[in-house]
Design an enzyme around this catalytic site. Structure first.
Site, PDB file in Angstrom:
ATOM      1  N   GLU A  94     -10.837 -46.287 -17.897  1.00 29.41           N
ATOM      2  CA  GLU A  94      -9.944 -45.237 -17.439  1.00 29.41           C
ATOM      3  C   GLU A  94     -10.540 -44.570 -16.263  1.00 29.41           C
ATOM      4  O   GLU A  94     -10.612 -43.451 -16.247  1.00 29.41           O
ATOM      5  CB  GLU A  94      -9.437 -44.322 -18.294  1.00 29.41           C
ATOM      6  CG  GLU A  94      -8.330 -45.392 -19.138  1.00 29.41           C
ATOM      7  CD  GLU A  94      -7.558 -44.479 -20.257  1.00 29.41           C
ATOM      8  OE1 GLU A  94      -7.739 -43.021 -20.347  1.00 29.41           O
ATOM      9  OE2 GLU A  94      -6.598 -44.972 -21.079  1.00 29.41           O
TER      10      GLU A  94
ATOM     11  N   GLU B  49      -5.739 -51.450 -23.947  1.00 32.73           N
ATOM     12  CA  GLU B  49      -5.111 -50.097 -24.866  1.00 32.73           C
ATOM     13  C   GLU B  49      -3.509 -50.237 -24.650  1.00 32.73           C
ATOM     14  O   GLU B  49      -3.166 -50.217 -23.922  1.00 32.73           O
ATOM     15  CB  GLU B  49      -5.875 -48.996 -24.672  1.00 32.73           C
ATOM     16  CG  GLU B  49      -7.401 -48.865 -24.892  1.00 32.73           C
ATOM     17  CD  GLU B  49      -7.800 -47.374 -24.676  1.00 32.73           C
ATOM     18  OE1 GLU B  49      -7.062 -46.439 -24.520  1.00 32.73           O
ATOM     19  OE2 GLU B  49      -8.937 -47.322 -24.403  1.00 32.73           O
TER      20      GLU B  49
END
Length: 500
Positions: free
Chosen positions: A160, A277
């Site tokens: 991220e 995820e």
């Protein structure tokens, strides 16, 4: 009453991409007994193929160290713990989906960190030392496990980076520099190893376009694209919990589709696309993860997600997890399929139910999927996620199912608010933070689905199945051939048993 007629033939296949990978807390947690015991349990029941987690290069795993030799600082690569961790994974039968991160503190350019365990999120202060570290790590994996094995492990670079919390200033240009140096270092060790990224979260899909353009223009290796997906809005925070509105499941599926289209329209239209995820909430303190609602909600994602992505990795398999701190109670909103003390949550059984599905997909809609297995038996899953506080949430079904044998054994497994809901029982107990052994045993007993069996005879090759789904129910029906051997019992007469 919802009526469904399932066709007898379909050329559609049901993908098992939903079990390609599962997420985990930071890799250092794999040194704990409960972690390994839980992973074995999950593998046995659901059979995930890969496992992905943060922290490969963090100080608790201990790979990067430095020795002072005279006036010189020399890197030392210590593989004691990572060997133990990856050995354990492979012994269980699950492979690493390797996430490269975070930054070793001795190599970091700054002190900014994320999580209770302080994963450093700054670029390296010396990219040459970083490059050498990456080469040493990959070379060690090949030396220990062999290139035939390591070539099966995807290597995802960072986590991220579009968020300031995970990459200093969310600096896209600096991330691309890190990616380029890291990917090329890996390929220099062995070109057969797969590398990819950018592992962004939602709300920044322009990063994927920029990333693929960068890789094309700079001739940087890229073997897959990765992204994360959550469907929760901004939340109401308390000291121990967070409450968030969850958007409908089609929101997540649309995100899958959107990124797939971005890839198709890029210079790399055929790249694999991995969701590394996903879950309802992105917080490990949201009680939604503990509920039957979560189980029913996730069912549609498992049913349809494989249409758009090459894998999607549920975040995470266990509540042995410490992003916000050591968990403060038995149930605390953790991501895991399995709660602390190895108590399966309702969502665990959604996954286990899907593990019973066949490859031939006979029927699918937004709340049901019917498949046929290789032996001719049929498996049906239906779900009833309730997004609001409606007074009449129940749904009734009548389903005509083609079955290739006359006499049918019917097995039904059910989870809902009243069955297979240890979170609800824990509330009845008074929400004990640290339950006694007796209470833990009760929670484990309650966690099991309700199981009922019966048998029936088909009519013109079809079985008429009627059932009702209460709020947040997930049901699995398995229809197998019944072989009646009653005639082989001499003198059999159940009516002679008292009460029968």
């Amino acid at each position: 009453m919802i009526k469904v007629i399932v066709p007898d033939f379909s050329d559609k296949k049901f993908s098992d991409r939903w079990r390609y990978c599962v997420g985990t807390g930071r890799l250092g947690l794999a040194l704990q007994k409960e972690y390994i015991d839980t992973l074995k349990y999950v593998k046995e029941n659901i059979d995930f193929k890969y496992i992905r987690g943060h922290g490969l290069l963090c100080d608790d795993v201990g790979i990067y160290r430095e020795d002072v030799v005279g006036d010189e600082i020399k890197p030392f690569y210590n593989f004691t713990y990572i060997d133990r961790i990856f050995d354990s994974f492979l012994e269980i039968g699950i492979r690493p989906f390797v996430e490269i991160g975070f930054m070793p503190k001795r190599l970091a350019s700054g002190t900014q960190a994320v999580f209770y365990w302080e994963g450093n999120v700054t670029p390296p202060k010396d990219y040459k030392k970083w490059e050498n570290l990456i080469k040493a790590v990959v070379s060690h994996f090949i030396s220990r496990y062999g290139i035939d094995e390591v070539a099966k492990w995807p290597f995802e670079i960072w986590n991220e980076p579009n968020l300031k919390e995970f990459w200093k200033d969310a600096d896209e240009k600096e991330y691309f520099k890190l990616y380029k140096i890291t990917a090329k270092a890996i390929k220099e060790v062995n070109e057969n190893i797969k590398v990819g990224g950018p592992a962004i979260c939602g709300g920044a899909d322009y990063w994927i376009e920029d990333f693929l353009n960068f890789c094309y223009e700079e001739n940087v290796p890229v073997d897959f694209v990765s992204r994360h997906a959550y469907t929760s809005k901004q939340g109401e925070y308390t000291p121990h919990l967070i409450y968030q509105e969850i958007m409908p499941s089609e929101y997540m599926l649309n995100e899958f589709k959107t990124v797939r289209d971005i890839i198709k329209n890029s210079h790399f239209p055929n790249l694999p696309f991995h969701i590394t995820e996903y879950n309802t909430s992105y917080s490990p303190q949201n009680p939604v993860h503990d509920t039957p609602f979560n189980a029913a909600y996730i069912a549609r994602i498992l049913s349809e997600g494989g249409d758009y992505v090459d894998s999607f990795s549920y975040w995470t398999f266990s509540d042995v997890f410490e992003e916000r701190d050591v968990p403060r109670s038995q149930f605390h909103g953790g991501f895991g399929l399995v709660a602390l003390n190895m108590v399966p949550k309702p969502t665990f059984y959604t996954f286990k139910f899907f593990n019973a599905m066949g490859e031939e997909m006979l029927y699918r809609d937004e709340h049901m999927i019917v498949t046929r297995r290789d032996d001719g038996s049929v498996a049906l899953i239906a779900w009833n996620e309730v997004m609001d506080k409606t007074e009449n949430p129940d749904k009734e079904y009548e389903v005509q199912i083609p079955v290739g044998f006359k006499d049918v054994f019917i097995k039904r497994q059910l989870i809902d608010e009243e069955h297979g809901n240890p979170w609800g029982t824990w509330i009845h107990m008074g929400r004990p933070r640290y339950p006694s052994k007796k209470e833990i045993n009760t929670l484990r007993e309650i966690a099991k689905p309700e199981i009922m069996t019966s048998h029936a005879v088909t009519n013109d090759g079809y079985l008429n199945l009627k059932f009702k789904l209460a709020k947040n129910a997930v049901v699995l029906y398995e229809l197998t051939e019944r072989i009646d051997e009653s005639s082989t019992y001499i003198g059999l007469d159940d009516s002679k048993i008292n009460g029968y």
